[in-house]
Design a protein around this motif. Structure first.
Motif, PDB file in Angstrom:
ATOM      1  N   ILE A  76       0.836  -1.204   0.000  1.00  0.00           N
ATOM      2  CA  ILE A  76       0.000   0.000   0.000  1.00  0.00           C
ATOM      3  C   ILE A  76       0.870   1.253   0.000  1.00  0.00           C
ATOM      4  CG2 ILE A  76      -1.672   1.300   1.382  1.00  0.00           C
ATOM      5  CD1 ILE A  76      -2.889  -1.427   2.140  1.00  0.00           C
ATOM      6  N   PHE A  77       1.989   1.208   0.701  1.00  0.00           N
ATOM      7  CA  PHE A  77       2.918   2.333   0.708  1.00  0.00           C
ATOM      8  C   PHE A  77       3.484   2.583  -0.690  1.00  0.00           C
ATOM      9  CE2 PHE A  77       7.230   4.054   1.511  1.00  0.00           C
ATOM     10  CZ  PHE A  77       6.851   5.261   2.079  1.00  0.00           C
ATOM     11  N   ILE A  78       3.874   1.524  -1.387  1.00  0.00           N
ATOM     12  CA  ILE A  78       4.370   1.667  -2.764  1.00  0.00           C
ATOM     13  C   ILE A  78       3.279   2.228  -3.665  1.00  0.00           C
ATOM     14  CG2 ILE A  78       5.101   0.361  -4.806  1.00  0.00           C
ATOM     15  CD1 ILE A  78       6.713  -1.414  -2.967  1.00  0.00           C
ATOM     16  N   LEU A  79       2.059   1.764  -3.481  1.00  0.00           N
ATOM     17  CA  LEU A  79       0.935   2.258  -4.271  1.00  0.00           C
ATOM     18  C   LEU A  79       0.707   3.748  -4.022  1.00  0.00           C
ATOM     19  CD1 LEU A  79      -1.167   0.533  -6.012  1.00  0.00           C
ATOM     20  CD2 LEU A  79      -2.742   1.124  -4.222  1.00  0.00           C
ATOM     21  N   LEU A  80       0.768   4.167  -2.774  1.00  0.00           N
ATOM     22  CA  LEU A  80       0.568   5.580  -2.448  1.00  0.00           C
ATOM     23  C   LEU A  80       1.720   6.450  -2.941  1.00  0.00           C
ATOM     24  CD1 LEU A  80      -0.989   5.329   1.110  1.00  0.00           C
ATOM     25  CD2 LEU A  80      -2.113   5.962  -1.026  1.00  0.00           C
ATOM     26  N   ILE A  81       2.941   5.943  -2.884  1.00  0.00           N
ATOM     27  CA  ILE A  81       4.078   6.703  -3.413  1.00  0.00           C
ATOM     28  C   ILE A  81       3.930   6.882  -4.924  1.00  0.00           C
ATOM     29  CG2 ILE A  81       6.554   6.551  -3.913  1.00  0.00           C
ATOM     30  CD1 ILE A  81       6.968   5.486  -1.143  1.00  0.00           C
ATOM     31  N   GLY A  82       3.507   5.838  -5.616  1.00  0.00           N
ATOM     32  CA  GLY A  82       3.282   5.949  -7.059  1.00  0.00           C
ATOM     33  C   GLY A  82       2.178   6.934  -7.389  1.00  0.00           C
ATOM     34  N   LEU A  83       1.102   6.895  -6.613  1.00  0.00           N
ATOM     35  CA  LEU A  83       0.004   7.835  -6.829  1.00  0.00           C
ATOM     36  C   LEU A  83       0.454   9.269  -6.573  1.00  0.00           C
ATOM     37  CD1 LEU A  83      -2.997   8.251  -7.427  1.00  0.00           C
ATOM     38  CD2 LEU A  83      -3.419   7.980  -4.982  1.00  0.00           C
ATOM     39  N   TYR A  84       1.212   9.477  -5.506  1.00  0.00           N
ATOM     40  CA  TYR A  84       1.723  10.816  -5.208  1.00  0.00           C
ATOM     41  C   TYR A  84       2.654  11.308  -6.314  1.00  0.00           C
ATOM     42  CZ  TYR A  84       4.302  14.605  -3.064  1.00  0.00           C
ATOM     43  OH  TYR A  84       4.893  15.810  -2.826  1.00  0.00           O
ATOM     44  N   HIS A  85       3.508  10.421  -6.816  1.00  0.00           N
ATOM     45  CA  HIS A  85       4.435  10.802  -7.883  1.00  0.00           C
ATOM     46  C   HIS A  85       3.681  11.204  -9.149  1.00  0.00           C
ATOM     47  CE1 HIS A  85       8.000  10.905 -10.347  1.00  0.00           C
ATOM     48  NE2 HIS A  85       7.441  10.047 -11.182  1.00  0.00           N
ATOM     49  N   GLU A  86       2.682  10.419  -9.519  1.00  0.00           N
ATOM     50  CA  GLU A  86       1.899  10.757 -10.710  1.00  0.00           C
ATOM     51  C   GLU A  86       1.143  12.065 -10.513  1.00  0.00           C
ATOM     52  OE1 GLU A  86       2.084   9.286 -13.550  1.00  0.00           O
ATOM     53  OE2 GLU A  86       3.368   7.679 -12.828  1.00  0.00           O
ATOM     54  N   TRP A  87       0.632  12.287  -9.335  1.00  0.00           N
ATOM     55  CA  TRP A  87      -0.084  13.520  -9.041  1.00  0.00           C
ATOM     56  C   TRP A  87       0.877  14.711  -9.048  1.00  0.00           C
ATOM     57  CZ3 TRP A  87      -2.612  14.826  -3.703  1.00  0.00           C
ATOM     58  CH2 TRP A  87      -3.414  15.940  -3.840  1.00  0.00           C
ATOM     59  N   ASN A  88       2.066  14.521  -8.477  1.00  0.00           N
ATOM     60  CA  ASN A  88       3.064  15.581  -8.419  1.00  0.00           C
ATOM     61  C   ASN A  88       3.586  15.942  -9.814  1.00  0.00           C
ATOM     62  OD1 ASN A  88       4.728  17.454  -7.210  1.00  0.00           O
ATOM     63  ND2 ASN A  88       6.328  15.974  -6.730  1.00  0.00           N
ATOM     64  N   GLN A  89       3.698  14.967 -10.693  1.00  0.00           N
ATOM     65  CA  GLN A  89       4.176  15.215 -12.054  1.00  0.00           C
ATOM     66  C   GLN A  89       3.093  15.805 -12.958  1.00  0.00           C
ATOM     67  OE1 GLN A  89       7.334  14.842 -13.279  1.00  0.00           O
ATOM     68  NE2 GLN A  89       7.902  14.471 -11.146  1.00  0.00           N
ATOM     69  N   GLY A  90       1.848  15.816 -12.485  1.00  0.00           N
ATOM     70  CA  GLY A  90       0.756  16.385 -13.269  1.00  0.00           C
ATOM     71  C   GLY A  90       0.152  15.422 -14.263  1.00  0.00           C
ATOM     72  N   ALA A  91       0.417  14.138 -14.106  1.00  0.00           N
ATOM     73  CA  ALA A  91      -0.112  13.160 -15.055  1.00  0.00           C
ATOM     74  C   ALA A  91      -1.602  12.927 -14.861  1.00  0.00           C
ATOM     75  CB  ALA A  91       0.635  11.838 -14.917  1.00  0.00           C
ATOM     76  N   LEU A  92      -2.123  13.240 -13.693  1.00  0.00           N
ATOM     77  CA  LEU A  92      -3.536  13.005 -13.425  1.00  0.00           C
ATOM     78  C   LEU A  92      -4.404  14.205 -13.772  1.00  0.00           C
ATOM     79  CD1 LEU A  92      -3.197  11.126 -10.039  1.00  0.00           C
ATOM     80  CD2 LEU A  92      -3.441  10.171 -12.318  1.00  0.00           C
ATOM     81  N   GLU A  93      -3.791  15.321 -14.138  1.00  0.00           N
ATOM     82  CA  GLU A  93      -4.556  16.503 -14.524  1.00  0.00           C
ATOM     83  C   GLU A  93      -4.914  16.412 -15.998  1.00  0.00           C
ATOM     84  OE1 GLU A  93      -2.463  20.033 -13.518  1.00  0.00           O
ATOM     85  OE2 GLU A  93      -2.128  19.388 -11.453  1.00  0.00           O
ATOM     86  N   TRP A  94      -6.174  16.585 -16.306  1.00  0.00           N
ATOM     87  CA  TRP A  94      -6.625  16.461 -17.678  1.00  0.00           C
ATOM     88  C   TRP A  94      -6.546  17.795 -18.410  1.00  0.00           C
ATOM     89  CZ3 TRP A  94      -6.889  12.070 -19.983  1.00  0.00           C
ATOM     90  CH2 TRP A  94      -7.482  11.982 -21.227  1.00  0.00           C
TER      91      TRP A  94
END
Length: 109
Positions: free
Chosen positions: A89-107
């Motif tokens: 779960i920690f790895i999953l949350l780190i990946g989610l945070y990284h994608e969010w921080n890089q702006g990949a989740l913004e449409w």
């Protein structure tokens, strides 16, 4: 050993004989009723869709790894199970945070 050598030789011969050496510009271009094409035949592909698909695939695989852990809880040590679960779960949350921080989740652009 002889069968392996014969197989390799046959595969090499098939590769050499099956290569197409003559390339023609007219034959490799798209055909549109005998006329030159009006526009470019390949449509542009949005990389946003591709990126979202890759992110979904990564998180889907991680969820598929976590789901069997529910069945293992009865047969394993509770401390080991909880540490492994928290690690995933920690790895999953780190990946989610990284994608969010890089702006990949913004449409938006």
């Amino acid at each position: 050993m002889i069968i392996f050598t014969i197989t390799i030789i046959v595969m090499m011969l098939a590769t050499i004989l099956s290569k197409k050496t003559i390339t023609d510009r007219e034959k490799s271009s798209p055909f549109e009723c005998g006329f030159d094409p009006m526009n470019y035949s390949r449509l542009p592909f949005s990389l946003r869709f591709f990126l979202i698909a890759i992110i979904f695939l990564i998180f889907d695989v991680e969820i598929a790894l976590i789901l069997p852990m529910i069945l293992i809880i009865k047969t394993s040590n509770l401390m080991n199970w909880s540490m492994t679960s928290l690690f995933f779960i920690f790895i999953l949350l780190i990946g989610l945070y990284h994608e969010w921080n890089q702006g990949a989740l913004e449409w938006n652009n």
